[in-house]
Scaffold this motif. Sequence first.
Motif, PDB file in Angstrom:
ATOM      1  N   ALA A 624       0.863  -1.187   0.000  1.00 50.32           N
ATOM      2  CA  ALA A 624       0.000   0.000   0.000  1.00 50.32           C
ATOM      3  C   ALA A 624       0.895   1.231   0.000  1.00 50.32           C
ATOM      4  O   ALA A 624       1.766   1.367   0.852  1.00 50.32           O
ATOM      5  N   PHE A 625       0.677   2.147  -0.955  1.00 43.64           N
ATOM      6  CA  PHE A 625       1.575   3.296  -1.072  1.00 43.64           C
ATOM      7  C   PHE A 625       0.828   4.482  -1.670  1.00 43.64           C
ATOM      8  O   PHE A 625      -0.268   4.350  -2.223  1.00 43.64           O
ATOM      9  N   ALA A 626       1.441   5.649  -1.563  1.00 47.78           N
ATOM     10  CA  ALA A 626       0.875   6.885  -2.101  1.00 47.78           C
ATOM     11  C   ALA A 626       2.011   7.894  -2.237  1.00 47.78           C
ATOM     12  O   ALA A 626       3.182   7.574  -2.021  1.00 47.78           O
ATOM     13  N   PHE A 675      -7.260   0.465  -5.730  1.00 48.99           N
ATOM     14  CA  PHE A 675      -7.060   1.599  -4.830  1.00 48.99           C
ATOM     15  C   PHE A 675      -7.919   1.411  -3.592  1.00 48.99           C
ATOM     16  O   PHE A 675      -8.960   0.737  -3.641  1.00 48.99           O
ATOM     17  N   TYR A 676      -7.487   2.000  -2.489  1.00 54.90           N
ATOM     18  CA  TYR A 676      -8.310   2.028  -1.286  1.00 54.90           C
ATOM     19  C   TYR A 676      -9.012   3.370  -1.176  1.00 54.90           C
ATOM     20  O   TYR A 676      -8.387   4.431  -1.227  1.00 54.90           O
ATOM     21  N   ASN A 677     -10.344   3.325  -1.055  1.00 53.77           N
ATOM     22  CA  ASN A 677     -11.177   4.488  -0.740  1.00 53.77           C
ATOM     23  C   ASN A 677     -11.222   5.527  -1.845  1.00 53.77           C
ATOM     24  O   ASN A 677     -11.605   6.665  -1.618  1.00 53.77           O
ATOM     25  N   THR A 678     -10.849   5.148  -3.051  1.00 49.22           N
ATOM     26  CA  THR A 678     -10.924   6.046  -4.198  1.00 49.22           C
ATOM     27  C   THR A 678     -10.701   5.214  -5.455  1.00 49.22           C
ATOM     28  O   THR A 678     -10.543   3.996  -5.382  1.00 49.22           O
ATOM     29  N   THR A 679     -10.708   5.849  -6.606  1.00 51.97           N
ATOM     30  CA  THR A 679     -10.351   5.189  -7.851  1.00 51.97           C
ATOM     31  C   THR A 679      -9.103   5.851  -8.421  1.00 51.97           C
ATOM     32  O   THR A 679      -8.723   6.946  -8.006  1.00 51.97           O
ATOM     33  N   GLY A 680      -8.463   5.204  -9.369  1.00 54.94           N
ATOM     34  CA  GLY A 680      -7.233   5.761  -9.917  1.00 54.94           C
ATOM     35  C   GLY A 680      -6.910   5.211 -11.287  1.00 54.94           C
ATOM     36  O   GLY A 680      -7.751   4.599 -11.944  1.00 54.94           O
ATOM     37  N   LEU A 769      -2.765  -0.032  -4.246  1.00 55.46           N
ATOM     38  CA  LEU A 769      -2.494  -1.379  -3.747  1.00 55.46           C
ATOM     39  C   LEU A 769      -1.892  -2.206  -4.878  1.00 55.46           C
ATOM     40  O   LEU A 769      -2.382  -2.158  -6.022  1.00 55.46           O
ATOM     41  N   LEU A 770      -0.855  -2.962  -4.572  1.00 54.19           N
ATOM     42  CA  LEU A 770      -0.171  -3.727  -5.605  1.00 54.19           C
ATOM     43  C   LEU A 770       0.412  -5.002  -5.007  1.00 54.19           C
ATOM     44  O   LEU A 770       1.050  -4.970  -3.951  1.00 54.19           O
ATOM     45  N   LYS A 771       0.206  -6.112  -5.707  1.00 52.19           N
ATOM     46  CA  LYS A 771       0.811  -7.373  -5.277  1.00 52.19           C
ATOM     47  C   LYS A 771       0.919  -8.306  -6.478  1.00 52.19           C
ATOM     48  O   LYS A 771       0.342  -8.066  -7.543  1.00 52.19           O
ATOM     49  N   ASP A 772       1.679  -9.381  -6.285  1.00 52.50           N
ATOM     50  CA  ASP A 772       1.798 -10.465  -7.261  1.00 52.50           C
ATOM     51  C   ASP A 772       2.154  -9.962  -8.662  1.00 52.50           C
ATOM     52  O   ASP A 772       1.468 -10.247  -9.638  1.00 52.50           O
ATOM     53  N   VAL A 773       3.246  -9.206  -8.729  1.00 54.90           N
ATOM     54  CA  VAL A 773       3.766  -8.754 -10.017  1.00 54.90           C
ATOM     55  C   VAL A 773       4.602  -9.887 -10.617  1.00 54.90           C
ATOM     56  O   VAL A 773       5.561 -10.361  -9.983  1.00 54.90           O
TER      57      VAL A 773
END
Length: 868
Positions: A624-626, A675-680, A769-773
Amino acid sequence: MLNFFSTHFAWRRPAARFWVLLSFMALAASRAFAYDVTVAQDGTGNYTTVAAAIAAAPTGRTTVYSIFIKNGVYREKISIPATKPFIQLEGESVANTILTYTDGASTIVGGVALGTQNSASFSVNANDFSALNLTFENSFGDGSQAVAVLVNADRAVFKNCRFLGNQDTLYVKGSGAPMHYFRDCYIDGNVDFIFGSSIDIFDRCVIYAKSRSTNGASYITAANTPPGQAFGFIFHDAKIPSNTGATLYYLGRPWQNSTGSVPLTQNKVVLIKPTLGFNQIQPAGWTTWDAGTDTNIITYAEFRPRYFSGRNVNVSQRVTWSRQLAVADTAQYQTSTVFGTWNPCAVAPSVCTAFTPAIAVSNFRATKGATQTTLDWNISWAMAGIRYDLLRSTDNVNFSQINTVTAANDSTYNFQMTDALPAAGNVYYYKVQASKAGLATHTTLTATVSSIATIVANTTALGTFAQYQTGASATQTYSLSATNLTANLTVTPPAGYEVSANGGTNWYTNTTPLVLTPTANTVAATTISVRLNATAAGTYAGNIVHTSTAATTQNVAVTGSKVNTAAPVSDPLKWWSLKVSDQDSAAIRSAATTASTPILRRFVLSNGTTVTAYPARSTRYGQAFAATADGLWSASAPTNGPGSNVDRRFYEQFTITAGANRSVRIDSVLLWSAFYNTTGKLAVVYSKSNFTTDSTDVTGGRGPAGVLPATANGAFATPIALANQNTGTNQTYRFALNNALGTTLTAGQTLTVRLYFACASSSSGRYALLKDVVLKGQATTVTATRVALHGMALSVYPNPSAGQTTIELLGSSKPATLTVLNALGQVVHTQAVAAGAAQLNTTKLAPGVYLVRVSTADGTLSQQLVRE
């Protein structure tokens, strides 16, 4: 008119007659020119669209600029720009002058979801706006936030207007402490449908909280009153009638007074003498947003709520942190006290005068059941004596009355009737005509119930099918359903293709098509699997044809090819789970590559405290990053984040390097992201030079909904729209490199992949949010390939090739011919091989897999060549 004047005036002198006629003509002229411009769809006004009239309106006004809108349904997305204050819109009638559009927050435009604010059908960005006798609607339906009206300005007035929608119908906000006034209006919705941060008085309005499709609770208001603002939403004499279902409502919940919001809002909603439908409101009255809500800074209050029967509401079970006001407490909530020097009643003569409700039917719908149709609606302003006639037609032209009911009182808002279903192959059209002596009759728009056979094939464009030397192609799927069928549904694929309705257990062909038998005239949603399973090499294109008696034929296009070469290998080469650390998995890493860790550029991991459920790393969400540790993206874009569009300075970078004496082909990138709590947004770009001399976009792929469209395929100019993980499903994406042909690394070369993220939110607590690249492709242990026959040996290097390739034929001095064949077995190039060697210029070949054949009198040797 002459008879009128002869009755009321003494026509004794010519001068008297002259002045009376002149006065009458002046009055008529003043009415004809009472508005600056008129909008009429039939061409009888200055403009045929509201948007055109607003575009032509002057800027910088200090007095009202009036636009009269004749009856009609205006399907337009309309915005009042900030440079055009004092615009006033007045409809011919509130029931029949309708401004509507159909965007939702989830609607994709330009590769990204619109978001809540941009979903608005009608937006007000200029101060001193006013609207009279109009209906504003967002017709998106359920499933997304969908704003009917956004008021993003100060001093807006609405009189005798309707606001129709579902979730987030009316959004009120603006800079500073903006004020808005709603008088004698009707507002409906089903989730948080009056929400925002401004100071708003709702005077004598009907607030209709609609039934939802499922039982349970919902919310009327979601105020996010800023800290230090004295007032939020104030309702005077509101009527909140019961709905037709089992949805119970809370009067409000505190938006942005919740986990992750900084600072917490100080939500304020007050109801003065509201009239409530019996059992319409939850006994607790109000609720928190989540465990992070601070109830000590909330002002939720009521004064003398009562039911339509006149009985006082039992408020003994209201939450302890809400208030029941005393008489003395109500003085501060009067209009003049709240608004100070601003007088909304002065905007137009009718704003605060006596109100005679119009007949305006809302939410008329026809719901088809197993044996009958249910038709229901509600009235916007309830009155005794309104007669409702249900009209039906079979041609949508000639209607006849089939039922009628008359309202017995002024507290009944909901009405319902039933009718038999139309016979198979027929359709019924319905309208409700509402009338009462002395008032204008309102006839609704048409609702339709069909028993016409209908086939629906739900699919985005299927990808190209590729069948190799052995076996069938990979399977693709789409959804098929049908209603009102009177015969079987037949699914016929084109030659070479096969279809299955049971996941591949049974396959059907062009000569033996798939036949689906309806149950109760219906084929429920069925997943149809498709594959190419041709016997001969070649290109195969056509339509999967779906037919049934009396139904319109539906086609699904397919295209693909069969080649007589082995299928290319695509295995995981590197995998970063990102759930525990940055390191790629040693267990998955190909022996042909080296270890590596990703790099965050201008992004930082979550601090794990702003939103405790989304720490820097977790098994569920990965990384989780921003732009900031507390989850900001665009508070001061571009300094603190990329803002709403991807920016080449903000990315996460992954690399893969070919080891010594190894060659690696990378054909795809797989990942999970949201994304958490928004779209992107997300774009994926790769380079062999670490972006110093080259930069290449991915060439599309698949997402949760299937094939990615060209307008949102993950390229930098067309990023994909990432969903809000609060409500979205898991978001797995597959991106192709070079149309899945891939790009090849020779020993020591590195491929750099950058993931660019963007987000329009200006609030904290929003994380990518990012995983399993995963990087997939094929690793080889040699950079040249060699085959032998009768003492001869053929070498082809480098292989794969991006330019010149050397062809060596050892062990033979006889003349030789070099032939290159494509994947379909067609000859695409020939040349002589002199002195046992030749240079093949592969730049003239399209990327793909080829067969290199060298022939002499002693025999023929062949070797596969990959042109990257």
